[in-house]
Motif scaffolding. Structure first.
Motif, short mmCIF file in Angstrom:
data_model
loop_
_atom_site.label_atom_id
_atom_site.label_comp_id
_atom_site.label_asym_id
_atom_site.label_seq_id
_atom_site.Cartn_x
_atom_site.Cartn_y
_atom_site.Cartn_z
N LYS A 21 3.62 -4.13 -2.54
CA LYS A 21 2.58 -3.01 -2.66
C LYS A 21 2.99 -1.72 -3.31
O LYS A 21 2.05 -1.00 -3.95
CB LYS A 21 1.99 -2.83 -1.14
CG LYS A 21 1.19 -4.16 -0.64
CD LYS A 21 0.53 -3.87 0.63
CE LYS A 21 -0.47 -4.91 1.06
NZ LYS A 21 -0.93 -4.78 2.20
N SER A 43 1.84 -1.71 -6.75
CA SER A 43 0.33 -1.96 -6.99
C SER A 43 -0.43 -1.16 -7.81
O SER A 43 -0.19 0.02 -7.90
CB SER A 43 -0.35 -1.99 -5.65
OG SER A 43 -1.82 -2.24 -5.40
N GLY A 96 -3.73 -1.32 -7.20
CA GLY A 96 -5.12 -1.35 -6.51
C GLY A 96 -5.69 -2.67 -6.84
O GLY A 96 -5.98 -3.06 -7.85
N GLY A 97 -6.11 -3.19 -5.53
CA GLY A 97 -7.16 -4.28 -5.54
C GLY A 97 -6.26 -5.55 -5.84
O GLY A 97 -4.87 -5.73 -5.84
N ALA A 104 -13.05 -4.73 4.62
CA ALA A 104 -12.02 -3.77 3.65
C ALA A 104 -11.36 -4.30 2.62
O ALA A 104 -10.90 -3.81 1.63
CB ALA A 104 -10.71 -3.37 4.78
N LYS A 132 -13.75 -4.22 -0.10
CA LYS A 132 -13.79 -2.66 -0.81
C LYS A 132 -12.83 -2.50 -1.92
O LYS A 132 -12.89 -1.95 -2.77
CB LYS A 132 -14.16 -1.80 0.38
CG LYS A 132 -15.34 -1.89 0.85
CD LYS A 132 -15.76 -0.87 2.08
CE LYS A 132 -17.10 -1.01 2.32
NZ LYS A 132 -17.20 0.23 3.44
N SER A 133 -11.33 -3.02 -1.33
CA SER A 133 -10.11 -2.63 -2.19
C SER A 133 -10.32 -3.32 -3.50
O SER A 133 -10.03 -3.04 -4.43
CB SER A 133 -9.17 -3.19 -1.15
OG SER A 133 -8.01 -3.42 -2.01
N SER A 186 -13.56 -1.69 -5.21
CA SER A 186 -13.43 -0.38 -5.53
C SER A 186 -14.86 0.55 -5.85
O SER A 186 -15.72 0.35 -5.00
CB SER A 186 -12.14 0.15 -6.70
OG SER A 186 -11.98 1.42 -6.96
#
Length: 482
Positions: free
Chosen positions: A422, A425, A427-428, A442, A445-446, A449
């Protein structure tokens, strides 16, 4: 027949009487499979052997009319409903406990228009169906890397494959779709008709209805392509990741490359016995162009080290698309896959990857790194809902194993691998590789985005009561009230 026990959308158990079920069955052109019917135990199975659910009803749809009738029946009886295309969803979302399964697998027609260069694909087709028909004209559309994967699930979740860096993802090449929505209506989504829905279908999951037909853009390629598939000793994994970073940064768009590590299982087809149980590092890449040129450009992957075994060569595109099929058998193997978008691959990431890849509990597992190139990145946020183009690489630890007793160890390995990576990362994640999607909203939403709010509004428009909830679910939200 006794009353049929069912589960409602609120999780309550109730029943349907024989008359209601028989009346529904009489309206179908396809088959209704119920518990106790001879084919039921086979029909209820999905690809992931970990998934063992018993739906109350399985509708093997013959046509879109059966889909409409099934959606209307499920809605009117508040019945849990799942949609199954190829059944390859790792999380097992193509089935349900005590509900109704809309099985599209019999709807697998593929029609090619070689002049206009597009292909029309029914909702239950697999990529094998598509490749067989399009290659008859020397044409392709980007699919996955296992040929019996369903077109629907892969496309709606994104669609990484062997042509991504040249032509984009499967969802990027979706021109139009026909969708049965929660109210039982069939609508068309295209650039000119319901364009916001088309935007959502390009990577937004199965949230908005049952897609009964896809239309894809086609490109000239084949019948042969050059494929690199070479196995090197695993003690070179960290060095190989650094080399892979350097190679992919300079590679042309025609190259879609994948690095993976694992253990050669006992009895693996095509491998000599002295390599069984030996850890390996492998490169797999396809050149989307002239095979002779591809051989030259992919040669560095083959010459990285003295190989254990080299399967590289010119192959038919259809063969390339199916070469991994035997590694992912249906019903028999247990699967748990997760993913993480990565920003570049610094040396520290290479070291962490090598360390965790070496810890896999099962000989059947692999640790995969997909290069995300310009073919994926060229599409902006207005093209579709898929969110992951900011990544340079996709990490995908695949836990594949045989015995239920080993569930905990394999799941723990995947989760610890992702936790360790991580810090690198972008993101996502990629929602087609999302474990059992246990993080719920959660995670969604990750994954999406800034696209999430827009997707929730589309969901509210077409499925305000979340009838289609057994998917990478986005809860409907009225944008006027948010």
């Amino acid at each position: 027949m006794d009353n049929l026990l069912i589960i409602t959308n609120e999780g309550k158990q109730t029943s349907l009487d024989e008359k209601t079920v028989s009346a529904f069955k009489s309206t179908l052109n396809g088959n209704l499979i119920l518990p106790g019917d001879e084919p039921y135990n086979q029909e209820r199975l999905v690809w992931n052997g970990m998934i063992d659910k018993r739906p109350a009803m399985i509708v093997n749809c013959a046509d879109e009319r059966d889909v409409i009738k099934s959606v209307n029946f499920a809605r009117s009886h508040n019945l849990v409903m799942a949609v199954r295309g190829g059944g390859h969803n790792v999380a097992g979302l193509g089935t349900c406990e005590g509900g109704l399964v809309i099985n599209l697998s019999g709807m697998n027609e593929v029609t090619v228009d070689p002049e206009q260069r597009f292909v029309s694909v029914s909702g239950g087709a697999t990529w094998a169906d598509v490749d067989r028909e399009t290659q008859a004209f020397g044409l392709v559309t980007p699919g996955g890397v296992v040929s019996d994967t369903g077109v629907g699930g892969l496309t709606l979740g994104g669609g990484y494959g062997h042509l991504r860096n040249k032509y984009g993802l499967s969802c990027d090449n979706l021109l139009a779709a026909e969708v049965v929505t929660a109210d039982g209506n069939k609508i068309r989504a295209s650039e000119s008709t319901n364009p916001e829905l088309l935007w959502g279908l390009r990577g937004g999951g199965g949230n908005f209805g049952v897609v009964t037909r896809f239309e894809f853009r086609l490109f000239p390629l084949g019948p042969e392509v050059y494929m690199c598939l070479v196995f090197h000793p695993a003690d070179q994994t960290e060095k190989a990741v650094r080399f892979f970073r350097q190679y992919t940064q300079d590679a042309p768009d025609e190259v879609s490359a994948l690095l993976f590590s694992g253990i050669i299982p006992e009895g693996a087809e095509g491998f000599p016995a002295d390599l069984f149980n030996q850890p390996f590092l492998a490169f797999m890449a396809v050149y989307a162009g002239d095979p002779e040129k591809g051989e030259l450009i992919l040669e560095p992957l083959r010459k990285f080290d003295e190989p254990l075994l080299d399967f590289s060569g010119t192959r038919s595109y259809v063969n390339v698309q199916s070469i991994l099929d035997e590694d992912y058998p249906s019903h028999k193997m247990r699967y748990y896959w997760k993913s993480l978008n990565l920003q570049d691959l610094p040396d520290k990431a290479a070291a962490v990857f090598a360390e965790h890849a070496s810890r896999q509990p099962s000989d059947y597992s692999t640790s995969d790194l997909w290069h995300v190139g310009r073919g994926v990145k060229r599409y902006g946020s207005e093209h579709g809902a898929f969110n992951g183009r900011q990544a340079d690489y996709l990490l995908n630890p695949e836990a594949n194993w045989l015995n239920e007793a080993d569930d905990r160890a394999n799941i723990a390995w995947v989760r610890s691998f992702l936790d360790a990576m991580k810090p690198f990362s972008a993101g996502g994640l990629y929602l087609n590789f999302a474990g059992f999607q246990e993080e719920g909203e959660a995670m969604m939403k990750s994954a999406y985005s800034n696209h999430y709010k827009r997707l929730a509004a589309i969901k509210h428009q077409y499925d305000p009561h979340n009838l289609f909830r057994l998917n990478q679910n986005i809860k409907p939200t009225d944008s006027r009230k948010s």
